[in-house]
Write a protein that holds these residues in place. Structure first.
Motif, PDB file in Angstrom:
ATOM      1  N   VAL A  16       0.852  -1.202   0.000  1.00 48.36           N
ATOM      2  CA  VAL A  16       0.000   0.000   0.000  1.00 48.36           C
ATOM      3  C   VAL A  16       0.886   1.251   0.000  1.00 48.36           C
ATOM      4  O   VAL A  16       0.657   2.203  -0.751  1.00 48.36           O
ATOM      5  N   PHE A  19       2.466   1.697  -3.394  1.00 51.57           N
ATOM      6  CA  PHE A  19       1.496   2.213  -4.352  1.00 51.57           C
ATOM      7  C   PHE A  19       1.315   3.719  -4.161  1.00 51.57           C
ATOM      8  O   PHE A  19       1.360   4.499  -5.121  1.00 51.57           O
ATOM      9  N   ALA A  20       1.133   4.125  -2.885  1.00 54.14           N
ATOM     10  CA  ALA A  20       0.941   5.556  -2.586  1.00 54.14           C
ATOM     11  C   ALA A  20       2.207   6.340  -2.929  1.00 54.14           C
ATOM     12  O   ALA A  20       2.140   7.446  -3.490  1.00 54.14           O
ATOM     13  N   GLY A 212      -0.789  14.343  -0.135  1.00 53.07           N
ATOM     14  CA  GLY A 212      -1.670  13.353   0.480  1.00 53.07           C
ATOM     15  C   GLY A 212      -1.098  11.949   0.343  1.00 53.07           C
ATOM     16  O   GLY A 212      -1.029  11.181   1.316  1.00 53.07           O
ATOM     17  N   PHE A 213      -0.667  11.603  -0.882  1.00 54.77           N
ATOM     18  CA  PHE A 213      -0.098  10.273  -1.118  1.00 54.77           C
ATOM     19  C   PHE A 213       1.188  10.081  -0.296  1.00 54.77           C
ATOM     20  O   PHE A 213       1.446   9.001   0.223  1.00 54.77           O
ATOM     21  N   VAL A 216       0.465   9.231   3.224  1.00 56.74           N
ATOM     22  CA  VAL A 216      -0.007   7.854   3.387  1.00 56.74           C
ATOM     23  C   VAL A 216       1.186   6.896   3.274  1.00 56.74           C
ATOM     24  O   VAL A 216       1.311   5.940   4.037  1.00 56.74           O
ATOM     25  N   CYS A 220       2.754   4.030   6.250  1.00 58.92           N
ATOM     26  CA  CYS A 220       2.633   2.631   5.808  1.00 58.92           C
ATOM     27  C   CYS A 220       4.015   1.975   5.782  1.00 58.92           C
ATOM     28  O   CYS A 220       4.203   0.859   6.285  1.00 58.92           O
TER      29      CYS A 220
END
Lengths: 284, 37
Positions: A16, A19-20, A212-213, A216, A220
């Motif tokens: 995750v 990906f972010a 924002g990404f 995150v 993670c």
């Protein structure tokens, strides 16, 4: 079984974060994204450290700091290789190298997983290679230079070293290092990234669209690191590392759900190998 | 592993995971909405 579950959860969350992070770097340079992602994950790291508090272990911090440097070198080489194109070659080469080296090191250091677990490790390595592959767009010629292969191998080596050094860090101080190795790795990566940003005089803040990404990706990544550390402390490196390295599986699934990307045949086969690896490794 | 550590290593990561996936799904919904307009 707990270490297998923690390693799988670690791989899931790494995927995750990956990906972010990938989304964030589509609109911003790599260094600011990495720097801010490390910075914003510090409050969460403080919560983890308090929740699992043990007195500071300098040796754990030191090994962790070295792991952070290795991970950062791997990341920079990985993005450099990716930016040169031929992702179909770079991603599987890096992925398999990062998982295979800890397996070899674990086996050489005397770990003896059962037959079914060894088969599971083999399936995991195959899965990492297959899931990371995607055919080149039609009409686009793949250019694979020896420099590119060296960079991809170097990136895999950096990630592998990160896995190995965190494993050593976890066992340092008689297994009572707590989460201090993660503190060491986060801080060393943060400092080196900051220095590189200063040297290149680049803007340390990613664009707003990427923020924002980035926010995150950091927590993670840090959470996955902490889970991997605990998993490797209680389980064999040769088993835990390839499971954690299965993170491209999550990335492919998220690309399917979030970006409506259709997985290629080889990637679907890779997902099946990943499932087989999980079943085989979960047994004794 | 004591109960507090187990909670930290199970509950906190699940909260992080859920928050991250919620954010990604919200971004997807926003992008679809923008495309629809």
């Amino acid at each position: 079984v707990l270490n297998v579950a923690l390693a799988v959860l670690s791989g899931l969350i790494w995927g995750v974060g990956d990906f972010a992070g990938g989304k964030a770097t589509q609109n911003a340079a790599v260094l600011p994204v990495v720097w801010v992602s490390k910075l914003v994950s510090l409050p969460l790291l403080a919560i983890y450290v308090m929740a699992t508090y043990v007195p500071v272990t300098p040796i754990g911090l030191a090994w962790g700091a070295m792991a952070g440097v290795a991970g950062l070198v791997g990341l920079v080489l990985f993005y450099r290789a990716l930016s040169a194109g031929a992702m179909t070659v770079v991603a599987p080469v890096t992925g398999v190298t990062s998982a295979a080296i800890p397996v070899v090191v674990g086996l050489l250091s005397g770990e003896r997983p059962s037959g079914s677990r060894l088969l599971g490790i083999g399936c995991a390595l195959l899965a990492i290679a297959m899931v990371s592959m995607s055919p080149s767009p039609p009409g686009q010629r793949r250019v694979v230079s020896s420099r590119l292969v060296v960079e991809a191998l170097g990136a895999g080596g950096g990630f592998a070293l990160f896995f190995i050094l965190l494993d050593i860090a976890g066992e340092a101080a008689g297994g009572s290092a707590g989460l201090w190795p993660i503190v060491g790795s986060q801080l060393s990566a943060l400092v080196i990234c900051g220095l590189l940003l200063l040297m290149t005089r680049a803007d340390p803040w990613p664009r707003r669209a990427s923020l924002g990404f980035t926010m995150v990706a950091g927590p993670c990544d840090m959470t996955a690191n902490a889970l991997y550390l605990v998993a490797s402390r209680t389980g064999d490196l040769s088993v835990v590392a390839p499971l954690a390295a299965l993170y491209p599986v999550t990335t492919v699934i998220l690309a399917l759900i979030i970006d409506n990307e259709r997985p290629h045949g080889i990637q679907i086969a890779g997902l099946a190998f990943a499932a087989a690896a999980l079943v085989l490794v979960s047994g004794q | 592993m004591d109960t507090q550590s187990l909670l930290a290593f199970v509950l906190l990561p699940l909260v992080v995971l859920a928050t991250a996936i919620t954010f990604l799904l919200l971004q997807r919904a926003r992008r679809k909405k923008d495309q629809g307009q």
